[in-house]
Design a protein around this motif. Structure first.
Motif, PDB file in Angstrom:
ATOM      1  N   LEU A   5       0.958  -1.178  -0.112  1.00 17.63           N
ATOM      2  CA  LEU A   5       0.213   0.015   0.057  1.00 17.63           C
ATOM      3  C   LEU A   5       0.993   1.134  -0.038  1.00 17.63           C
ATOM      4  N   GLY A   6       0.600   2.154  -0.812  1.00 16.97           N
ATOM      5  CA  GLY A   6       1.493   3.575  -1.168  1.00 16.97           C
ATOM      6  C   GLY A   6       1.187   4.190   0.252  1.00 16.97           C
ATOM      7  N   LYS A   7       1.923   5.182   0.525  1.00 17.80           N
ATOM      8  CA  LYS A   7       2.066   6.319   1.431  1.00 17.80           C
ATOM      9  C   LYS A   7       0.898   7.030   1.547  1.00 17.80           C
ATOM     10  N   PHE A  51      16.680  -7.396 -10.224  1.00 15.00           N
ATOM     11  CA  PHE A  51      16.104  -6.398 -11.189  1.00 15.00           C
ATOM     12  C   PHE A  51      14.586  -6.501 -10.712  1.00 15.00           C
ATOM     13  N   ILE A  52      14.142  -5.383 -10.250  1.00 15.21           N
ATOM     14  CA  ILE A  52      12.867  -5.272  -9.632  1.00 15.21           C
ATOM     15  C   ILE A  52      11.942  -4.022 -10.336  1.00 15.21           C
ATOM     16  N   VAL A  53      10.795  -4.549 -10.626  1.00 12.74           N
ATOM     17  CA  VAL A  53       9.825  -3.767 -11.356  1.00 12.74           C
ATOM     18  C   VAL A  53       8.539  -3.427 -10.234  1.00 12.74           C
ATOM     19  N   ALA A  54       7.980  -2.274 -10.413  1.00 18.89           N
ATOM     20  CA  ALA A  54       6.834  -2.040  -9.564  1.00 18.89           C
ATOM     21  C   ALA A  54       5.499  -1.785 -10.609  1.00 18.89           C
ATOM     22  N   GLY A  56      14.496   3.981 -11.775  1.00 18.53           N
ATOM     23  CA  GLY A  56      13.458   4.928 -12.341  1.00 18.53           C
ATOM     24  C   GLY A  56      11.789   4.844 -11.984  1.00 18.53           C
ATOM     25  N   VAL A  57      11.222   5.881 -11.587  1.00 19.17           N
ATOM     26  CA  VAL A  57       9.840   5.906 -11.087  1.00 19.17           C
ATOM     27  C   VAL A  57       8.934   6.800 -12.106  1.00 19.17           C
ATOM     28  N   LEU A  58       8.108   6.694 -12.885  1.00 18.43           N
ATOM     29  CA  LEU A  58       7.204   7.528 -13.391  1.00 18.43           C
ATOM     30  C   LEU A  58       6.743   8.574 -12.550  1.00 18.43           C
ATOM     31  N   GLY A 111       6.388   5.610  -2.097  1.00 18.79           N
ATOM     32  CA  GLY A 111       7.258   4.743  -1.296  1.00 18.79           C
ATOM     33  C   GLY A 111       7.807   3.430  -2.076  1.00 18.79           C
ATOM     34  N   ILE A 112       7.364   3.716  -3.431  1.00 18.60           N
ATOM     35  CA  ILE A 112       7.623   2.659  -4.464  1.00 18.60           C
ATOM     36  C   ILE A 112       9.184   2.446  -4.649  1.00 18.60           C
ATOM     37  N   ALA A 113       9.939   3.267  -4.940  1.00 19.46           N
ATOM     38  CA  ALA A 113      11.341   3.374  -5.098  1.00 19.46           C
ATOM     39  C   ALA A 113      12.179   2.886  -3.587  1.00 19.46           C
ATOM     40  N   THR A 114      11.422   3.222  -2.821  1.00 19.95           N
ATOM     41  CA  THR A 114      12.134   2.507  -1.316  1.00 19.95           C
ATOM     42  C   THR A 114      11.892   1.140  -1.257  1.00 19.95           C
TER      43      THR A 114
END
Length: 176
Positions: A14-16, A63-66, A102-104, A111-114
């Motif tokens: 869940l996002g911040k 190598f992780i994606v979200a 990289g995050v759009l 909190g996706i990059a973290t």
């Protein structure tokens, strides 16, 4: 938060903001075009497709994606190297290298990059047996530097004119 991050399989978080759900997972070759598109949109340093393919094939666990709503919105691309340690001066080490993050824009501040970084760090340690990790970051990229410091990275060096536009890079590293 690191204990909350799984090392295997897709993980829903869940996002911040308290309402946006996202999934972090290992990259697959099906993600290649989305990752390249994110790289082109958000970073001035672009890599050829073969470079991404090489990392997908050689270091898929790190190598992780979200994804948000089934759309890939971010990635962390890592690899493993051998060389002089940034942590234990004068010694060699098996090191993780965070090559690109990289995050759009529409998926930032959630909190996706973290989460992606934490999963990549865990994978570098647990799957690839690295003892430390490093990355390069523009000296002007205050948001990224702040994120990396929160994750335990410290500036260990500076590379003059590292980027194609002449900007210097900090080398940031941390033990694993």
């Amino acid at each position: 938060m690191i204990s909350e991050i799984a090392i295997d399989g897709p993980q829903k978080l869940l996002g911040k903001d308290g309402k946006t759900e996202y999934v972090i997972r290992e990259v697959t070759m099906r993600d290649l075009n989305a990752v390249i598109e994110i790289n082109r949109k958000v970073l001035p340093e672009n890599y050829p497709p073969w470079f991404f393919v090489e990392h997908i094939e050689q270091y898929p666990k790190a190598f992780i994606v979200a994804e948000v709503g089934g759309k890939v919105v971010g990635y962390v691309m890592s690899r493993v190297e051998f060389g002089w340690s940034y942590i234990a001066k004068g010694k060699t080490a098996k090191k993780g290298h965070i090559v690109s993050v990289g995050v759009l824009p529409e998926a930032r501040r959630l909190g996706i990059a973290t989460a992606m970084m934490l999963r990549a760090l865990k994978a570098l340690k647990n799957y690839y047996d690295t003892t430390e990790v490093y990355l390069e970051v523009r000296v002007s990229n205050t948001p990224a530097i702040s994120l990396y410091e929160k994750l335990g990275f410290r500036v260990v060096g500076r590379i003059p004119r590292y980027y194609s536009d002449g900007e210097d890079a900090y080398i940031m590293a941390r033990p694993l």
